[in-house]
Design a protein around this motif. Structure first.
Motif, PDB file in Angstrom:
ATOM      1  N   THR A  68       0.811  -1.209   0.000  1.00  0.00           N
ATOM      2  CA  THR A  68       0.000   0.000   0.000  1.00  0.00           C
ATOM      3  C   THR A  68       0.849   1.264   0.000  1.00  0.00           C
ATOM      4  OG1 THR A  68      -0.114  -0.083   2.419  1.00  0.00           O
ATOM      5  CG2 THR A  68      -1.901  -1.147   1.191  1.00  0.00           C
ATOM      6  N   PHE A  69       2.156   1.109   0.147  1.00  0.00           N
ATOM      7  CA  PHE A  69       3.049   2.259   0.099  1.00  0.00           C
ATOM      8  C   PHE A  69       3.864   2.214  -1.196  1.00  0.00           C
ATOM      9  CE2 PHE A  69       5.012  -1.159   2.518  1.00  0.00           C
ATOM     10  CZ  PHE A  69       6.259  -1.293   1.938  1.00  0.00           C
ATOM     11  N   GLU A  70       4.387   3.350  -1.603  1.00  0.00           N
ATOM     12  CA  GLU A  70       5.156   3.441  -2.840  1.00  0.00           C
ATOM     13  C   GLU A  70       6.454   2.640  -2.732  1.00  0.00           C
ATOM     14  OE1 GLU A  70       4.388   4.934  -5.734  1.00  0.00           O
ATOM     15  OE2 GLU A  70       2.396   5.383  -4.941  1.00  0.00           O
ATOM     16  N   THR A  71       6.746   1.853  -3.751  1.00  0.00           N
ATOM     17  CA  THR A  71       7.963   1.034  -3.739  1.00  0.00           C
ATOM     18  C   THR A  71       8.697   1.113  -5.081  1.00  0.00           C
ATOM     19  OG1 THR A  71       6.603  -0.883  -4.336  1.00  0.00           O
ATOM     20  CG2 THR A  71       7.161  -0.605  -1.993  1.00  0.00           C
ATOM     21  N   PRO A  72       8.971   2.310  -5.575  1.00  0.00           N
ATOM     22  CA  PRO A  72       9.684   2.402  -6.851  1.00  0.00           C
ATOM     23  C   PRO A  72      11.158   2.036  -6.736  1.00  0.00           C
ATOM     24  CG  PRO A  72       9.425   4.575  -5.905  1.00  0.00           C
ATOM     25  CD  PRO A  72       8.666   3.644  -5.019  1.00  0.00           C
ATOM     26  N   ASN A  73      11.645   1.903  -5.514  1.00  0.00           N
ATOM     27  CA  ASN A  73      13.069   1.644  -5.292  1.00  0.00           C
ATOM     28  C   ASN A  73      13.342   0.185  -4.973  1.00  0.00           C
ATOM     29  OD1 ASN A  73      11.724   1.857  -2.829  1.00  0.00           O
ATOM     30  ND2 ASN A  73      13.497   2.685  -1.734  1.00  0.00           N
ATOM     31  N   VAL A  74      12.504  -0.717  -5.484  1.00  0.00           N
ATOM     32  CA  VAL A  74      12.699  -2.161  -5.315  1.00  0.00           C
ATOM     33  C   VAL A  74      12.720  -2.816  -6.686  1.00  0.00           C
ATOM     34  CG1 VAL A  74      11.805  -4.294  -4.317  1.00  0.00           C
ATOM     35  CG2 VAL A  74      11.490  -2.138  -3.096  1.00  0.00           C
ATOM     36  N   ARG A  75      13.655  -3.737  -6.865  1.00  0.00           N
ATOM     37  CA  ARG A  75      13.667  -4.538  -8.087  1.00  0.00           C
ATOM     38  C   ARG A  75      14.055  -5.967  -7.731  1.00  0.00           C
ATOM     39  NH1 ARG A  75      19.119  -2.027 -11.052  1.00  0.00           N
ATOM     40  NH2 ARG A  75      20.656  -3.007  -9.659  1.00  0.00           N
ATOM     41  N   PHE A  76      13.551  -6.911  -8.509  1.00  0.00           N
ATOM     42  CA  PHE A  76      13.863  -8.329  -8.308  1.00  0.00           C
ATOM     43  C   PHE A  76      14.476  -8.878  -9.595  1.00  0.00           C
ATOM     44  CE2 PHE A  76      10.431  -7.639  -5.194  1.00  0.00           C
ATOM     45  CZ  PHE A  76      11.080  -8.093  -4.049  1.00  0.00           C
ATOM     46  N   GLU A  77      15.570  -9.599  -9.437  1.00  0.00           N
ATOM     47  CA  GLU A  77      16.302 -10.126 -10.588  1.00  0.00           C
ATOM     48  C   GLU A  77      16.790 -11.543 -10.295  1.00  0.00           C
ATOM     49  OE1 GLU A  77      18.119  -5.788 -12.003  1.00  0.00           O
ATOM     50  OE2 GLU A  77      19.449  -7.265 -11.072  1.00  0.00           O
ATOM     51  N   LYS A  78      16.938 -12.322 -11.344  1.00  0.00           N
ATOM     52  CA  LYS A  78      17.485 -13.665 -11.190  1.00  0.00           C
ATOM     53  C   LYS A  78      18.996 -13.577 -11.040  1.00  0.00           C
ATOM     54  CE  LYS A  78      15.574 -16.917 -13.612  1.00  0.00           C
ATOM     55  NZ  LYS A  78      15.211 -17.850 -14.711  1.00  0.00           N
ATOM     56  N   GLY A  79      19.537 -14.336 -10.101  1.00  0.00           N
ATOM     57  CA  GLY A  79      20.976 -14.338  -9.907  1.00  0.00           C
ATOM     58  C   GLY A  79      21.412 -15.489  -9.032  1.00  0.00           C
ATOM     59  N   ASN A  80      22.594 -16.029  -9.324  1.00  0.00           N
ATOM     60  CA  ASN A  80      23.192 -17.113  -8.543  1.00  0.00           C
ATOM     61  C   ASN A  80      24.554 -16.633  -8.073  1.00  0.00           C
ATOM     62  OD1 ASN A  80      24.481 -19.416  -7.588  1.00  0.00           O
ATOM     63  ND2 ASN A  80      23.604 -20.756  -9.155  1.00  0.00           N
ATOM     64  N   VAL A  81      24.700 -16.450  -6.768  1.00  0.00           N
ATOM     65  CA  VAL A  81      25.927 -15.879  -6.225  1.00  0.00           C
ATOM     66  C   VAL A  81      27.146 -16.756  -6.517  1.00  0.00           C
ATOM     67  CG1 VAL A  81      25.699 -16.921  -3.926  1.00  0.00           C
ATOM     68  CG2 VAL A  81      26.856 -14.700  -4.184  1.00  0.00           C
ATOM     69  N   LEU A  82      26.935 -18.055  -6.697  1.00  0.00           N
ATOM     70  CA  LEU A  82      28.061 -18.951  -6.979  1.00  0.00           C
ATOM     71  C   LEU A  82      28.509 -18.878  -8.429  1.00  0.00           C
ATOM     72  CD1 LEU A  82      27.285 -22.195  -4.935  1.00  0.00           C
ATOM     73  CD2 LEU A  82      28.775 -20.278  -4.346  1.00  0.00           C
ATOM     74  N   HIS A 121      22.314 -22.985   3.027  1.00  0.00           N
ATOM     75  CA  HIS A 121      21.804 -23.807   1.929  1.00  0.00           C
ATOM     76  C   HIS A 121      22.771 -23.857   0.737  1.00  0.00           C
ATOM     77  CE1 HIS A 121      17.899 -24.157   3.865  1.00  0.00           C
ATOM     78  NE2 HIS A 121      17.916 -22.855   4.075  1.00  0.00           N
ATOM     79  N   ILE A 122      23.851 -23.101   0.809  1.00  0.00           N
ATOM     80  CA  ILE A 122      24.764 -22.987  -0.329  1.00  0.00           C
ATOM     81  C   ILE A 122      25.920 -23.970  -0.176  1.00  0.00           C
ATOM     82  CG2 ILE A 122      26.469 -21.440  -1.384  1.00  0.00           C
ATOM     83  CD1 ILE A 122      24.557 -19.160  -1.053  1.00  0.00           C
ATOM     84  N   PRO A 123      26.232 -24.747  -1.206  1.00  0.00           N
ATOM     85  CA  PRO A 123      27.290 -25.754  -1.069  1.00  0.00           C
ATOM     86  C   PRO A 123      28.667 -25.177  -0.801  1.00  0.00           C
ATOM     87  CG  PRO A 123      26.524 -25.598  -3.346  1.00  0.00           C
ATOM     88  CD  PRO A 123      25.559 -24.822  -2.519  1.00  0.00           C
ATOM     89  N   ASP A 124      28.925 -23.936  -1.216  1.00  0.00           N
ATOM     90  CA  ASP A 124      30.228 -23.317  -0.982  1.00  0.00           C
ATOM     91  C   ASP A 124      30.019 -21.916  -0.412  1.00  0.00           C
ATOM     92  OD1 ASP A 124      32.813 -22.362  -0.986  1.00  0.00           O
ATOM     93  OD2 ASP A 124      33.283 -23.031  -3.028  1.00  0.00           O
ATOM     94  N   PRO A 125      29.770 -21.815   0.902  1.00  0.00           N
ATOM     95  CA  PRO A 125      29.506 -20.495   1.484  1.00  0.00           C
ATOM     96  C   PRO A 125      30.698 -19.553   1.403  1.00  0.00           C
ATOM     97  CG  PRO A 125      29.720 -22.163   3.203  1.00  0.00           C
ATOM     98  CD  PRO A 125      29.675 -22.893   1.900  1.00  0.00           C
TER      99      PRO A 125
END
Length: 287
Positions: free
Chosen positions: A87-101, A122-126
């Motif tokens: 219910t509040f403005e959220t223009p400063n959020v984005r979601f993207e696919k990514g794998n840190v490994l 949950h990550i095999p190589d933290p």
């Protein structure tokens, strides 16, 4: 995605699984980070799940940006749906696919804060994950922050059915069985353990200066009647609807074992003495 780092999250992203994740907030899971946030900061939320923490962080950076990344379109769609319901403005959020490994698509030092909650376990190589998180964090002023649960989980009563759950849940996440399920104090500190209590060790191995690593923690408790019923419902749904029952059977559980696990959660929810606790290790690494 590289063949060596095929995106996997052993619990899966069925809504019955992420229902628990969706209860997490910036004000609880990110409380240890909030004092460091400035209104113009750029924040990266690694393993954002259904996006509740990511979206919550946006309120604290009105002139900044929060980016949430995760492995699959399935969970990112859940995050985007959550964002659309705000219910509040959220223009400063984005979601993207990514794998840190696999390496992130962001520049060196792009973010003021790189955050994760219940991801490194949950990550095999933290170590590799933290090394990449460090790369995209600003040098000198940036923070890499992690909140990770630690084993063993605590249950009262620790019934045979919950012992079975503990065993197969741990094995599902870590790829091996705990050293013991009959006594939680004995489980499961052994080589390969990736619990939250080792994040500061992994961070040092990833190149962070030990003198600039802050170690803290809190405990998440489920003890009231409402907390027990809500939590048990989530666990039962994971087993019956979210695929965990089949995953447990793939690891050697019998149909009777799975039924005993479900019944144990029902009995725990009804038990006036029922209590469950998870140590949450909170680590801040100054880059």
């Amino acid at each position: 995605m590289s063949s060596s780092n095929v995106p996997t999250y052993r619990q899966g992203h069925d809504p019955s699984v992420t229902a628990n994740h969706a209860t997490r907030t910036a004000e609880v899971e990110g409380a240890f980070v909030l004092p460091y946030i400035k209104p113009n900061f750029k924040i990266l939320d690694v393993g954002c799940g259904p996006g509740t923490i990511t979206t919550g962080l946006a309120k604290y950076v009105p002139q900044g940006l929060v980016t949430g990344i995760d492995l699959t379109d399935e969970v990112l769609d859940q995050a985007k749906a959550h964002l659309a319901r705000q219910t509040f403005e959220t223009p400063n959020v984005r979601f993207e696919k990514g794998n840190v490994l696999d390496g992130l698509s962001y520049e060196d030092g792009e973010f003021d804060i790189v955050f994760c909650s219940q991801v490194l376990i949950h990550i095999p190589d933290p170590v590799a994950a933290l090394r990449e998180m460090r790369r995209v964090c600003k040098s000198g002023t940036g923070l890499v922050c992690a909140r990770e649960g630690d084993w063993p989980f605590r249950y009262v009563p620790y019934s045979p059915g919950l012992q079975l759950f503990h065993r197969y849940f741990y094995q599902m996440i870590n790829g091996r069985a705990p050293s013991s399920i009959s006594h939680p104090d004995q489980a499961p500190f052994a080589p390969g353990h990736k619990g939250g209590s080792l994040v500061h060790v992994h961070a040092r191995q990833a190149g962070f200066d030990p003198a600039k690593i802050e170690k803290g923690g809190k405990v998440t408790i489920y003890g009231t009647e409402a907390e027990r019923r809500d939590y048990a419902t989530i666990m039962i749904n994971r087993v019956e609807k979210g695929g965990h029952g089949q995953k447990f059977k793939d690891l050697g559980a019998s149909e009777e074992d799975v039924s005993e696990i479900v019944q144990a959660w029902k009995e725990w929810a009804d038990d006036v003495d029922g209590w469950h606790a998870v140590m949450q290790c909170e680590t801040i690494c100054r880059n």
